[in-house]
Motif scaffolding. Structure first.
Motif, PDB file in Angstrom:
ATOM      1  N   HIS A 104       0.856  -1.189   0.000  1.00  0.00           N
ATOM      2  CA  HIS A 104       0.000   0.000   0.000  1.00  0.00           C
ATOM      3  C   HIS A 104       0.896   1.243   0.000  1.00  0.00           C
ATOM      4  CE1 HIS A 104      -2.383  -3.248   1.813  1.00  0.00           C
ATOM      5  NE2 HIS A 104      -3.434  -2.655   1.281  1.00  0.00           N
ATOM      6  N   PRO A 105       1.623   1.469  -1.087  1.00  0.00           N
ATOM      7  CA  PRO A 105       2.597   2.570  -1.115  1.00  0.00           C
ATOM      8  C   PRO A 105       1.965   3.946  -0.963  1.00  0.00           C
ATOM      9  CG  PRO A 105       2.277   1.653  -3.312  1.00  0.00           C
ATOM     10  CD  PRO A 105       1.603   0.727  -2.358  1.00  0.00           C
ATOM     11  N   ASP A 106       0.673   4.050  -1.203  1.00  0.00           N
ATOM     12  CA  ASP A 106       0.005   5.341  -1.087  1.00  0.00           C
ATOM     13  C   ASP A 106      -0.660   5.541   0.277  1.00  0.00           C
ATOM     14  OD1 ASP A 106       0.687   5.985  -3.724  1.00  0.00           O
ATOM     15  OD2 ASP A 106      -1.082   4.947  -4.519  1.00  0.00           O
ATOM     16  N   ALA A 107      -0.425   4.616   1.197  1.00  0.00           N
ATOM     17  CA  ALA A 107      -1.024   4.734   2.536  1.00  0.00           C
ATOM     18  C   ALA A 107      -0.594   6.042   3.176  1.00  0.00           C
ATOM     19  CB  ALA A 107      -0.599   3.556   3.402  1.00  0.00           C
ATOM     20  N   ALA A 108      -1.563   6.773   3.698  1.00  0.00           N
ATOM     21  CA  ALA A 108      -1.273   8.058   4.352  1.00  0.00           C
ATOM     22  C   ALA A 108      -2.239   8.222   5.517  1.00  0.00           C
ATOM     23  CB  ALA A 108      -1.411   9.212   3.363  1.00  0.00           C
ATOM     24  N   PHE A 109      -1.826   7.722   6.678  1.00  0.00           N
ATOM     25  CA  PHE A 109      -2.698   7.763   7.847  1.00  0.00           C
ATOM     26  C   PHE A 109      -2.709   9.154   8.481  1.00  0.00           C
ATOM     27  CE2 PHE A 109      -1.539   3.206   7.606  1.00  0.00           C
ATOM     28  CZ  PHE A 109      -2.826   2.690   7.487  1.00  0.00           C
ATOM     29  N   ASP A 110      -3.857   9.493   9.039  1.00  0.00           N
ATOM     30  CA  ASP A 110      -4.047  10.796   9.687  1.00  0.00           C
ATOM     31  C   ASP A 110      -3.863  10.726  11.197  1.00  0.00           C
ATOM     32  OD1 ASP A 110      -5.049  11.998   7.176  1.00  0.00           O
ATOM     33  OD2 ASP A 110      -6.776  10.690   7.517  1.00  0.00           O
ATOM     34  N   LEU A 111      -3.981   9.522  11.740  1.00  0.00           N
ATOM     35  CA  LEU A 111      -3.847   9.304  13.178  1.00  0.00           C
ATOM     36  C   LEU A 111      -3.359   7.884  13.405  1.00  0.00           C
ATOM     37  CD1 LEU A 111      -4.391   9.998  16.217  1.00  0.00           C
ATOM     38  CD2 LEU A 111      -6.737   9.178  15.850  1.00  0.00           C
ATOM     39  N   VAL A 112      -2.338   7.720  14.261  1.00  0.00           N
ATOM     40  CA  VAL A 112      -1.861   6.374  14.591  1.00  0.00           C
ATOM     41  C   VAL A 112      -1.709   6.253  16.100  1.00  0.00           C
ATOM     42  CG1 VAL A 112      -0.714   5.953  12.384  1.00  0.00           C
ATOM     43  CG2 VAL A 112       0.567   7.031  14.229  1.00  0.00           C
ATOM     44  N   PHE A 113      -1.945   5.047  16.587  1.00  0.00           N
ATOM     45  CA  PHE A 113      -1.891   4.739  18.013  1.00  0.00           C
ATOM     46  C   PHE A 113      -0.938   3.572  18.195  1.00  0.00           C
ATOM     47  CE2 PHE A 113      -4.334   2.680  21.740  1.00  0.00           C
ATOM     48  CZ  PHE A 113      -3.600   3.391  22.686  1.00  0.00           C
TER      49      PHE A 113
END
Length: 221
Positions: free
Chosen positions: A119-128
């Motif tokens: 998923h090279p375009d993965a761009a998360f806005d929040l990570v825990f």
């Protein structure tokens, strides 16, 4: 008086506990406090947040909190899959939030890089981050997640409690990553010492002794 979010958090805990108990599952190690669940919900309410990732699914409380707080968001969870509660919690989350939750099972040291590759375009806005508690595991989780975040994304690091054995590694990992400049810490949130949310529903005993809790919030630079 409890806030609306704390009431919602308490309801999440009781619902999940009831579901797991009905399947003969008992939680034998720590989960998020009600105060932390409410805080996760508050952070996730931000309208700019659409994609959320976490390391550490366990009993599904944080996923449930994120999805319940933000109707637009999806959550991708990475979990080792060791605990018997995981498939039952996953089923419950899917029933409540169909099509909005993804669970990746395996060692996050391997599954996070593999996910990024596919998923090279993965761009998360929040990570825990609430996975392995050694320095190497915690630092690997932070760094791998940051690589899949957009600039300005929020990152929450759990177990900033170096006074407890399980908090030494996460605390040092967080301090190293923030010192490197990849993440800027903006706050630390604390919960008053209290018994674990699941254990508190059981009869008091040695395993329900109060513990302190602190988690840090940062911004990806």
């Amino acid at each position: 008086m409890k806030s609306e979010l704390e009431t919602a958090a308490s309801n999440i805990v009781r619902s999940m506990h009831s579901r797991l108990q009905s399947n003969g599952i008992r939680i034998h190690e720590g989960s998020s406090s009600v105060h932390q669940i409410a805080d996760l919900m508050h952070i996730a309410e931000d309208e700019s947040i659409e994609r959320i990732a976490e390391v550490g699914f366990h009993a599904g409380l944080s996923s449930f909190a994120f999805l319940g707080a933000n109707k637009r968001a999806t959550v991708t969870s990475f979990d080792i899959g060791f605990h018997e509660c995981v498939p039952h919690a996953k089923q419950f989350v899917d029933e409540e939030f169909p099509g909005r939750h993804e669970l990746v099972i395996g060692d996050s040291g391997r599954t996070l890089p593999a996910y990024r590759e596919f998923h090279p375009d993965a761009a998360f806005d929040l990570v825990f981050v609430d996975g392995g508690h050694s320095l190497d595991e915690a630092r690997s989780d932070i760094e791998n997640l940051v690589r899949m975040c957009r600039k300005g994304a929020k990152i929450i690091m759990d177990d900033i409690v170096p006074e407890w054995p399980w908090g030494v590694g996460p605390t040092e990992a967080w301090e190293k990553v923030t010192a490197s400049g990849g993440v800027r810490e903006i706050a630390r949130h604390f919960a008053e010492p209290s018994t674990d949310v699941f254990l508190n529903l059981l009869a008091p005993g040695p395993e329900t002794r109060p513990v302190s809790h602190c988690w840090a919030i940062g911004v990806v630079q």
